[in-house]
Design a protein around this motif. Sequence first.
Motif, PDB file in Angstrom:
ATOM      1  N   VAL A 198       8.067   0.298  31.093  1.00  0.00           N
ATOM      2  CA  VAL A 198       7.594   0.395  29.711  1.00  0.00           C
ATOM      3  C   VAL A 198       6.127   0.829  29.730  1.00  0.00           C
ATOM      4  CG1 VAL A 198       7.221  -0.834  27.552  1.00  0.00           C
ATOM      5  CG2 VAL A 198       9.201  -1.388  28.986  1.00  0.00           C
ATOM      6  N   PRO A 199       5.784   1.997  29.171  1.00  0.00           N
ATOM      7  CA  PRO A 199       4.386   2.464  29.204  1.00  0.00           C
ATOM      8  C   PRO A 199       3.463   1.512  28.437  1.00  0.00           C
ATOM      9  CG  PRO A 199       5.906   4.247  28.604  1.00  0.00           C
ATOM     10  CD  PRO A 199       6.688   2.971  28.555  1.00  0.00           C
ATOM     11  N   GLU A 200       2.252   1.373  28.933  1.00  0.00           N
ATOM     12  CA  GLU A 200       1.280   0.517  28.255  1.00  0.00           C
ATOM     13  C   GLU A 200       0.809   1.148  26.943  1.00  0.00           C
ATOM     14  OE1 GLU A 200      -1.875  -0.320  30.919  1.00  0.00           O
ATOM     15  OE2 GLU A 200      -0.608  -1.315  32.416  1.00  0.00           O
ATOM     16  N   ILE A 201       0.857   2.469  26.858  1.00  0.00           N
ATOM     17  CA  ILE A 201       0.439   3.170  25.639  1.00  0.00           C
ATOM     18  C   ILE A 201       1.687   3.666  24.918  1.00  0.00           C
ATOM     19  CG2 ILE A 201      -0.877   5.093  24.703  1.00  0.00           C
ATOM     20  CD1 ILE A 201      -2.667   4.957  27.135  1.00  0.00           C
ATOM     21  N   ASP A 202       1.902   3.207  23.691  1.00  0.00           N
ATOM     22  CA  ASP A 202       3.048   3.629  22.889  1.00  0.00           C
ATOM     23  C   ASP A 202       2.632   4.837  22.057  1.00  0.00           C
ATOM     24  OD1 ASP A 202       5.349   3.912  21.485  1.00  0.00           O
ATOM     25  OD2 ASP A 202       5.222   2.009  20.410  1.00  0.00           O
ATOM     26  N   VAL A 203       3.103   6.003  22.446  1.00  0.00           N
ATOM     27  CA  VAL A 203       2.699   7.233  21.751  1.00  0.00           C
ATOM     28  C   VAL A 203       3.334   7.342  20.365  1.00  0.00           C
ATOM     29  CG1 VAL A 203       2.301   8.466  23.902  1.00  0.00           C
ATOM     30  CG2 VAL A 203       4.572   8.509  22.867  1.00  0.00           C
ATOM     31  N   TYR A 204       4.356   6.557  20.079  1.00  0.00           N
ATOM     32  CA  TYR A 204       5.017   6.599  18.773  1.00  0.00           C
ATOM     33  C   TYR A 204       4.518   5.520  17.828  1.00  0.00           C
ATOM     34  CZ  TYR A 204       8.279   9.510  21.390  1.00  0.00           C
ATOM     35  OH  TYR A 204       8.823  10.495  22.171  1.00  0.00           O
ATOM     36  N   SER A 205       3.533   4.741  18.250  1.00  0.00           N
ATOM     37  CA  SER A 205       3.024   3.666  17.416  1.00  0.00           C
ATOM     38  C   SER A 205       2.231   4.230  16.235  1.00  0.00           C
ATOM     39  CB  SER A 205       2.139   2.729  18.237  1.00  0.00           C
ATOM     40  OG  SER A 205       1.570   1.741  17.407  1.00  0.00           O
ATOM     41  N   THR A 206       2.397   3.606  15.057  1.00  0.00           N
ATOM     42  CA  THR A 206       1.652   4.005  13.847  1.00  0.00           C
ATOM     43  C   THR A 206       0.473   3.072  13.573  1.00  0.00           C
ATOM     44  OG1 THR A 206       3.187   2.704  12.487  1.00  0.00           O
ATOM     45  CG2 THR A 206       3.714   5.044  12.829  1.00  0.00           C
ATOM     46  N   GLU A 207       0.235   2.110  14.470  1.00  0.00           N
ATOM     47  CA  GLU A 207      -0.857   1.170  14.266  1.00  0.00           C
ATOM     48  C   GLU A 207      -2.174   1.787  14.723  1.00  0.00           C
ATOM     49  OE1 GLU A 207       0.134  -2.338  16.377  1.00  0.00           O
ATOM     50  OE2 GLU A 207       1.908  -2.816  15.158  1.00  0.00           O
ATOM     51  N   GLY A 208      -3.257   1.170  14.307  1.00  0.00           N
ATOM     52  CA  GLY A 208      -4.577   1.638  14.715  1.00  0.00           C
ATOM     53  C   GLY A 208      -5.361   2.242  13.568  1.00  0.00           C
ATOM     54  N   LYS A 209      -6.597   2.554  13.850  1.00  0.00           N
ATOM     55  CA  LYS A 209      -7.490   3.085  12.826  1.00  0.00           C
ATOM     56  C   LYS A 209      -7.356   4.590  12.710  1.00  0.00           C
ATOM     57  CE  LYS A 209     -12.373   3.217  11.512  1.00  0.00           C
ATOM     58  NZ  LYS A 209     -13.754   2.828  11.897  1.00  0.00           N
ATOM     59  N   LYS A 210      -7.231   5.079  11.485  1.00  0.00           N
ATOM     60  CA  LYS A 210      -7.139   6.508  11.227  1.00  0.00           C
ATOM     61  C   LYS A 210      -8.431   6.984  10.571  1.00  0.00           C
ATOM     62  CE  LYS A 210      -2.113   6.595  10.642  1.00  0.00           C
ATOM     63  NZ  LYS A 210      -0.981   6.979   9.744  1.00  0.00           N
ATOM     64  N   LEU A 211      -9.045   8.006  11.136  1.00  0.00           N
ATOM     65  CA  LEU A 211     -10.299   8.534  10.600  1.00  0.00           C
ATOM     66  C   LEU A 211     -10.023   9.390   9.372  1.00  0.00           C
ATOM     67  CD1 LEU A 211     -12.043   9.556  13.954  1.00  0.00           C
ATOM     68  CD2 LEU A 211     -12.264   7.424  12.673  1.00  0.00           C
ATOM     69  N   GLU A 212     -10.769   9.140   8.317  1.00  0.00           N
ATOM     70  CA  GLU A 212     -10.575   9.910   7.091  1.00  0.00           C
ATOM     71  C   GLU A 212     -11.258  11.267   7.151  1.00  0.00           C
ATOM     72  OE1 GLU A 212     -11.970   7.525   3.906  1.00  0.00           O
ATOM     73  OE2 GLU A 212     -10.429   5.957   4.168  1.00  0.00           O
ATOM     74  N   LYS A 213     -12.374  11.368   7.856  1.00  0.00           N
ATOM     75  CA  LYS A 213     -13.107  12.620   7.917  1.00  0.00           C
ATOM     76  C   LYS A 213     -13.530  12.873   9.350  1.00  0.00           C
ATOM     77  CE  LYS A 213     -17.057  15.092   5.939  1.00  0.00           C
ATOM     78  NZ  LYS A 213     -18.230  14.996   5.036  1.00  0.00           N
ATOM     79  N   ILE A 214     -13.219  14.067   9.871  1.00  0.00           N
ATOM     80  CA  ILE A 214     -13.553  14.423  11.243  1.00  0.00           C
ATOM     81  C   ILE A 214     -14.442  15.658  11.218  1.00  0.00           C
ATOM     82  CG2 ILE A 214     -12.622  15.107  13.483  1.00  0.00           C
ATOM     83  CD1 ILE A 214     -10.057  13.670  12.757  1.00  0.00           C
ATOM     84  N   SER A 215     -15.586  15.560  11.903  1.00  0.00           N
ATOM     85  CA  SER A 215     -16.520  16.690  11.907  1.00  0.00           C
ATOM     86  C   SER A 215     -16.127  17.739  12.938  1.00  0.00           C
ATOM     87  CB  SER A 215     -17.942  16.197  12.195  1.00  0.00           C
ATOM     88  OG  SER A 215     -18.003  15.602  13.488  1.00  0.00           O
ATOM     89  N   GLY A 216     -15.392  17.346  13.980  1.00  0.00           N
ATOM     90  CA  GLY A 216     -14.987  18.307  15.005  1.00  0.00           C
ATOM     91  C   GLY A 216     -15.797  18.207  16.277  1.00  0.00           C
ATOM     92  N   THR A 217     -16.929  17.516  16.239  1.00  0.00           N
ATOM     93  CA  THR A 217     -17.750  17.339  17.435  1.00  0.00           C
ATOM     94  C   THR A 217     -17.284  16.097  18.200  1.00  0.00           C
ATOM     95  OG1 THR A 217     -19.650  18.376  16.374  1.00  0.00           O
ATOM     96  CG2 THR A 217     -20.083  17.010  18.304  1.00  0.00           C
ATOM     97  N   ILE A 218     -17.016  16.269  19.487  1.00  0.00           N
ATOM     98  CA  ILE A 218     -16.525  15.168  20.316  1.00  0.00           C
ATOM     99  C   ILE A 218     -17.552  14.895  21.408  1.00  0.00           C
ATOM    100  CG2 ILE A 218     -14.674  14.368  21.825  1.00  0.00           C
ATOM    101  CD1 ILE A 218     -12.796  16.244  20.371  1.00  0.00           C
ATOM    102  N   THR A 219     -17.903  13.632  21.583  1.00  0.00           N
ATOM    103  CA  THR A 219     -18.882  13.236  22.586  1.00  0.00           C
ATOM    104  C   THR A 219     -18.240  12.272  23.584  1.00  0.00           C
ATOM    105  OG1 THR A 219     -20.707  13.476  21.015  1.00  0.00           O
ATOM    106  CG2 THR A 219     -21.121  12.161  22.999  1.00  0.00           C
ATOM    107  N   PHE A 220     -18.341  12.630  24.857  1.00  0.00           N
ATOM    108  CA  PHE A 220     -17.918  11.740  25.942  1.00  0.00           C
ATOM    109  C   PHE A 220     -19.181  11.132  26.551  1.00  0.00           C
ATOM    110  CE2 PHE A 220     -14.195  14.179  25.360  1.00  0.00           C
ATOM    111  CZ  PHE A 220     -13.139  13.480  25.917  1.00  0.00           C
ATOM    112  N   LYS A 221     -19.208   9.811  26.658  1.00  0.00           N
ATOM    113  CA  LYS A 221     -20.391   9.136  27.172  1.00  0.00           C
ATOM    114  C   LYS A 221     -19.985   8.149  28.262  1.00  0.00           C
ATOM    115  CE  LYS A 221     -24.529   6.563  25.771  1.00  0.00           C
ATOM    116  NZ  LYS A 221     -25.255   5.938  24.645  1.00  0.00           N
ATOM    117  N   ASP A 222     -20.377   8.454  29.490  1.00  0.00           N
ATOM    118  CA  ASP A 222     -20.146   7.585  30.653  1.00  0.00           C
ATOM    119  C   ASP A 222     -18.652   7.202  30.765  1.00  0.00           C
ATOM    120  OD1 ASP A 222     -20.881   6.271  32.947  1.00  0.00           O
ATOM    121  OD2 ASP A 222     -21.294   4.375  31.922  1.00  0.00           O
ATOM    122  N   VAL A 223     -17.787   8.247  30.743  1.00  0.00           N
ATOM    123  CA  VAL A 223     -16.344   8.024  30.787  1.00  0.00           C
ATOM    124  C   VAL A 223     -15.898   7.870  32.231  1.00  0.00           C
ATOM    125  CG1 VAL A 223     -14.074   9.001  30.257  1.00  0.00           C
ATOM    126  CG2 VAL A 223     -15.982   9.309  28.660  1.00  0.00           C
TER     127      VAL A 223
END
Length: 258
Positions: A198-223
């Motif tokens: 059973v995968p730890e990440i459920d790709v079909y899950s509808t739970e979680g926070k949904k962002l209302e507005k996305i600017s398009g800029t993505i920042t990765f910090k110490d990943v």
Amino acid sequence: MFDDVKKIQDGIAEKVGIAIQSLAQFIAGIVIALVYGWKLGLVCVALLPVIGISGFLFFYMTTSASKEELDDYAEAGGIAEEVLGAIRTVTAFNGQNFESKRYYTPLLRAQYAGIKKSALAGFAIGFFFLAMFCVYAIAFWYGAELVIKDGYDVGTKLIVFFGAIIGGFGLSQLGQNMEYLGTAQAAAHSVFEIIDRVPEIDVYSTEGKKLEKISGTITFKDVKFTYPSRPEQEVLKGVTFTAEASKTTALCGASGCG
């Protein structure tokens, strides 16, 4: 997983039919030998393990050496595929000689494995025929004694002898195919573990926070990231970058940029 599936295919394909055929051949040969002449039949049955062991040694030696040779060739093929897939990077860093040595090393091991396989095959075939002809000599000598003293005729002697020998060959083939069945059973355990996981990440899950507005800029910090199958090997080590909107960002690694 691909190797495990191939082992399962080998185990459930024609090997099952051959194993059943070999078992029936062994039982029928022994029964015929004991029915037509139990004295000579018992002697032949007592000698069958010699043929069975020699046949198993022949199969085991050649199979193990062939597997070693194929593994080395597969490693060489993987290196060639890796280098050709990143040929621009290899050429840019002048790594042709280094990659050629990497490719040559498993090929050299494969050459030694092929020589060893041929030597072992010659020894195993020689031992098999030695055992078989020794069994022939003992069986025919004792059969002649029975013809002289117990009233056996030549036809009965040959029926008993070849019935036991053919049954012995069936036993040898059964042992060879049982190895495939055992390997397939062990491989199936690993495959079913993957299927049932059973995968730890459920790709079909509808739970979680949904962002209302996305600017398009993505920042990765110490990943930092490791694969679950290799937790001891860290793939990303503190990666930090910003992918700005409406711009192209290239990620470069050991095999090139994408």
